[in-house]
Scaffold this motif. Structure first.
Motif, PDB file in Angstrom:
ATOM      1  N   GLY A  51       0.825  -1.195   0.000  1.00  0.00           N
ATOM      2  CA  GLY A  51       0.000   0.000   0.000  1.00  0.00           C
ATOM      3  C   GLY A  51       0.859   1.243   0.000  1.00  0.00           C
ATOM      4  O   GLY A  51       1.380   1.675  -1.014  1.00  0.00           O
ATOM      5  N   ASN A  52       1.060   1.811   1.176  1.00  0.00           N
ATOM      6  CA  ASN A  52       1.844   3.030   1.340  1.00  0.00           C
ATOM      7  C   ASN A  52       3.306   2.777   0.977  1.00  0.00           C
ATOM      8  O   ASN A  52       3.997   1.996   1.632  1.00  0.00           O
ATOM      9  CB  ASN A  52       1.721   3.501   2.798  1.00  0.00           C
ATOM     10  N   LEU A  53       3.798   3.461  -0.059  1.00  0.00           N
ATOM     11  CA  LEU A  53       5.167   3.233  -0.510  1.00  0.00           C
ATOM     12  C   LEU A  53       6.196   3.955   0.358  1.00  0.00           C
ATOM     13  O   LEU A  53       7.389   3.863   0.102  1.00  0.00           O
ATOM     14  CB  LEU A  53       5.308   3.687  -1.963  1.00  0.00           C
ATOM     15  N   GLU A  54       5.746   4.659   1.395  1.00  0.00           N
ATOM     16  CA  GLU A  54       6.662   5.412   2.246  1.00  0.00           C
ATOM     17  C   GLU A  54       6.850   4.777   3.619  1.00  0.00           C
ATOM     18  O   GLU A  54       7.362   5.424   4.519  1.00  0.00           O
ATOM     19  CB  GLU A  54       6.161   6.852   2.414  1.00  0.00           C
ATOM     20  N   LYS A  55       6.461   3.515   3.812  1.00  0.00           N
ATOM     21  CA  LYS A  55       6.603   2.878   5.117  1.00  0.00           C
ATOM     22  C   LYS A  55       8.067   2.833   5.540  1.00  0.00           C
ATOM     23  O   LYS A  55       8.950   2.490   4.771  1.00  0.00           O
ATOM     24  CB  LYS A  55       6.029   1.462   5.090  1.00  0.00           C
ATOM     25  N   ASP A  56       8.326   3.183   6.807  1.00  0.00           N
ATOM     26  CA  ASP A  56       9.696   3.250   7.312  1.00  0.00           C
ATOM     27  C   ASP A  56      10.402   1.899   7.280  1.00  0.00           C
ATOM     28  O   ASP A  56      11.631   1.844   7.193  1.00  0.00           O
ATOM     29  CB  ASP A  56       9.697   3.786   8.748  1.00  0.00           C
ATOM     30  N   ASN A  57       9.645   0.816   7.361  1.00  0.00           N
ATOM     31  CA  ASN A  57      10.261  -0.512   7.451  1.00  0.00           C
ATOM     32  C   ASN A  57      10.571  -1.116   6.086  1.00  0.00           C
ATOM     33  O   ASN A  57      11.097  -2.219   5.996  1.00  0.00           O
ATOM     34  CB  ASN A  57       9.346  -1.468   8.239  1.00  0.00           C
ATOM     35  N   PHE A  58      10.251  -0.402   5.017  1.00  0.00           N
ATOM     36  CA  PHE A  58      10.501  -0.931   3.682  1.00  0.00           C
ATOM     37  C   PHE A  58      11.990  -0.858   3.327  1.00  0.00           C
ATOM     38  O   PHE A  58      12.687   0.103   3.675  1.00  0.00           O
ATOM     39  CB  PHE A  58       9.709  -0.148   2.633  1.00  0.00           C
ATOM     40  N   LEU A  59      12.465  -1.868   2.628  1.00  0.00           N
ATOM     41  CA  LEU A  59      13.838  -1.919   2.127  1.00  0.00           C
ATOM     42  C   LEU A  59      13.805  -2.568   0.749  1.00  0.00           C
ATOM     43  O   LEU A  59      13.316  -3.687   0.593  1.00  0.00           O
ATOM     44  CB  LEU A  59      14.720  -2.754   3.058  1.00  0.00           C
ATOM     45  N   SER A  60      14.293  -1.864  -0.269  1.00  0.00           N
ATOM     46  CA  SER A  60      14.321  -2.414  -1.613  1.00  0.00           C
ATOM     47  C   SER A  60      15.679  -3.052  -1.912  1.00  0.00           C
ATOM     48  O   SER A  60      16.695  -2.687  -1.314  1.00  0.00           O
ATOM     49  CB  SER A  60      14.022  -1.329  -2.647  1.00  0.00           C
ATOM     50  N   LEU A  61      15.673  -3.995  -2.858  1.00  0.00           N
ATOM     51  CA  LEU A  61      16.900  -4.683  -3.258  1.00  0.00           C
ATOM     52  C   LEU A  61      17.216  -4.358  -4.709  1.00  0.00           C
ATOM     53  O   LEU A  61      16.334  -4.407  -5.577  1.00  0.00           O
ATOM     54  CB  LEU A  61      16.750  -6.199  -3.120  1.00  0.00           C
ATOM     55  N   TYR A  62      18.478  -4.035  -4.958  1.00  0.00           N
ATOM     56  CA  TYR A  62      18.947  -3.781  -6.320  1.00  0.00           C
ATOM     57  C   TYR A  62      20.141  -4.693  -6.589  1.00  0.00           C
ATOM     58  O   TYR A  62      21.081  -4.760  -5.782  1.00  0.00           O
ATOM     59  CB  TYR A  62      19.371  -2.319  -6.492  1.00  0.00           C
ATOM     60  N   PHE A  63      20.116  -5.405  -7.718  1.00  0.00           N
ATOM     61  CA  PHE A  63      21.228  -6.249  -8.132  1.00  0.00           C
ATOM     62  C   PHE A  63      21.831  -5.671  -9.405  1.00  0.00           C
ATOM     63  O   PHE A  63      21.125  -5.490 -10.398  1.00  0.00           O
ATOM     64  CB  PHE A  63      20.750  -7.682  -8.401  1.00  0.00           C
ATOM     65  N   HIS A  64      23.134  -5.401  -9.374  1.00  0.00           N
ATOM     66  CA  HIS A  64      23.787  -4.847 -10.573  1.00  0.00           C
ATOM     67  C   HIS A  64      24.446  -5.966 -11.357  1.00  0.00           C
ATOM     68  O   HIS A  64      25.390  -6.606 -10.899  1.00  0.00           O
ATOM     69  CB  HIS A  64      24.831  -3.799 -10.208  1.00  0.00           C
ATOM     70  N   ILE A  65      23.927  -6.204 -12.567  1.00  0.00           N
ATOM     71  CA  ILE A  65      24.488  -7.197 -13.480  1.00  0.00           C
ATOM     72  C   ILE A  65      25.297  -6.432 -14.526  1.00  0.00           C
ATOM     73  O   ILE A  65      24.721  -5.744 -15.378  1.00  0.00           O
ATOM     74  CB  ILE A  65      23.376  -8.049 -14.137  1.00  0.00           C
TER      75      ILE A  65
END
Length: 379
Positions: free
Chosen positions: A3-17
């Motif tokens: 839902g809310n994309l600003e939740k403090d507990n969110f952590l995104s993952l980025y993989f650099h290929i």
């Protein structure tokens, strides 16, 4: 569901290929040639680096996973599956509805590969189209034709991956209003849900930078560039792609969850050589070498070779300016900005570059054309 994309507990993952068949002349990112041995080494290091962050990953919710590059579509299905299996093993709180994006080049989009991508959980593609005019594609040394791109995007749709984004460029060498108009006409027929539009910027560490003076002479003049941007915005809006960030357009409900996280200052971990991370007001960057990166990580060491922690004032200003890229604007109450910053904001409002309503500051239509100048003055 997310839902809310600003939740403090969110952590995104980025993989650099970092794999590319050939480095584009405008590209300034770290890339290298693909081999099966390097792919195996990279995946092993990815999984080990995830393990190094296990305490953090166990405590956070994951709304988005992004495979960027380079050319992630150079990875085999088995390698991508191994990485995603490791993510689900290390991250117990991958959210239902997680956005999993793979960047791809059009020449890699055969139907069998795309169907396999969907089977392992890839639910969003970001395709490096750049142009749908063959002359422009040859000028910027892309390895696909306009028709191959159209066919690849249709294959993606037919495979069942319905969330499809493309990257498009303008201000290319020798590009004209007429050639760009042909690209826009073709774009309007594509089954896409999202589009990112970039003007060519000649960056250091690119082949174009080494012949910058010559390249700049062949690029469209400012008046033509402005006309191209206006044409593009109108064309995209005609097919329901609404501008929600300076360079991003989306169908209703299909904004990029991952990229929105960057603009909202969400924490993210970058895995892989040259990958950036952002956590707790600090930026980190891994070393710019696949072999050195893998050697460090597989031996239990950190691959980070750069770290910067911002002070409170600098952090507040940076968060504000990044979020200002979004056309909805920024709620001033979110950020503890110094008085001097507010004075500069008011100057930009007087210059009609920004507007303020109900405590929210946003770019004006004219302001969207001068965001870089605004940010430079305010920082």
């Amino acid at each position: 569901m997310i839902g809310n994309l600003e939740k403090d507990n969110f952590l995104s993952l980025y993989f650099h290929i970092p794999f590319c068949t050939k480095k584009c002349p405008y590209c300034h990112f770290y890339v290298t040639k693909h081999t099966p041995l390097l792919e195996k080494l990279l995946v092993e290091a990815f999984i080990k680096e995830l393990s190094q962050n296990s305490d953090l990953l166990e405590s956070r919710e994951i709304p988005s996973i992004y495979f960027g590059g380079g050319t992630p579509s150079k990875l085999s299905i088995s390698s991508l599956k191994a990485i995603l299996d490791a993510v689900y093993e290390k991250c117990p709180n991958v959210l239902e509805g997680v956005e999993i994006t793979l960047e791809a080049n059009p020449e890699d989009l055969n139907l069998d590969y795309l169907r396999s991508l969907k089977e392992i959980g890839i639910n969003r593609l970001s395709i490096g189209v750049q142009s749908l005019d063959d002359s422009s594609l040859q000028t910027i040394e892309r390895l696909h034709t306009a028709q191959e791109t159209i066919d690849g995007i249709q294959n993606a749709k037919d495979s069942g991956i319905s969330n499809i984004s493309i990257d498009l460029m303008y201000d290319l060498p020798n590009q004209t209003l007429e050639s760009f108009a042909r690209t826009l006409k073709s774009v309007k027929k594509l089954p896409i849900t999202h589009l990112s539009l970039y003007n060519l910027v000649i960056e250091e560490n690119s082949a174009y930078f080494r012949k910058k003076e010559h390249i700049e002479k062949t690029m469209p003049k400012d008046v033509t560039s402005s006309a191209m941007l206006k044409m593009a915005i109108e064309a995209f809006e005609d097919v329901g792609l609404k501008r929600y960030e300076i360079s991003a357009f989306a169908k209703d409900g299909l904004v990029s969850k991952h990229n929105t996280g960057y603009w909202l200052g969400r924490d993210f971990i970058g895995i892989g050589p040259s990958a950036f991370s952002y956590m707790n007001q600090s930026r980190y960057k891994n070393i710019n070498s696949l072999k050195k990166y893998a050697n460090l990580v597989l031996n239990g060491d950190t691959a980070i070779d750069f770290k910067e922690k911002l002070d409170e004032k600098s952090h507040a200003k940076e968060l504000f300016l990044v979020e200002l890229r979004m056309l909805k604007g920024v709620d001033l109450k979110k950020h503890n900005l110094p008085e001097s910053f507010h004075k500069e904001l008011n100057k930009k409002i007087e210059e009609k570059l920004l507007e303020k309503a109900n405590g929210t500051v946003r770019l004006t239509k004219r302001g969207t054309l001068f965001y870089d100048d605004i940010a430079s003055d305010l920082i």
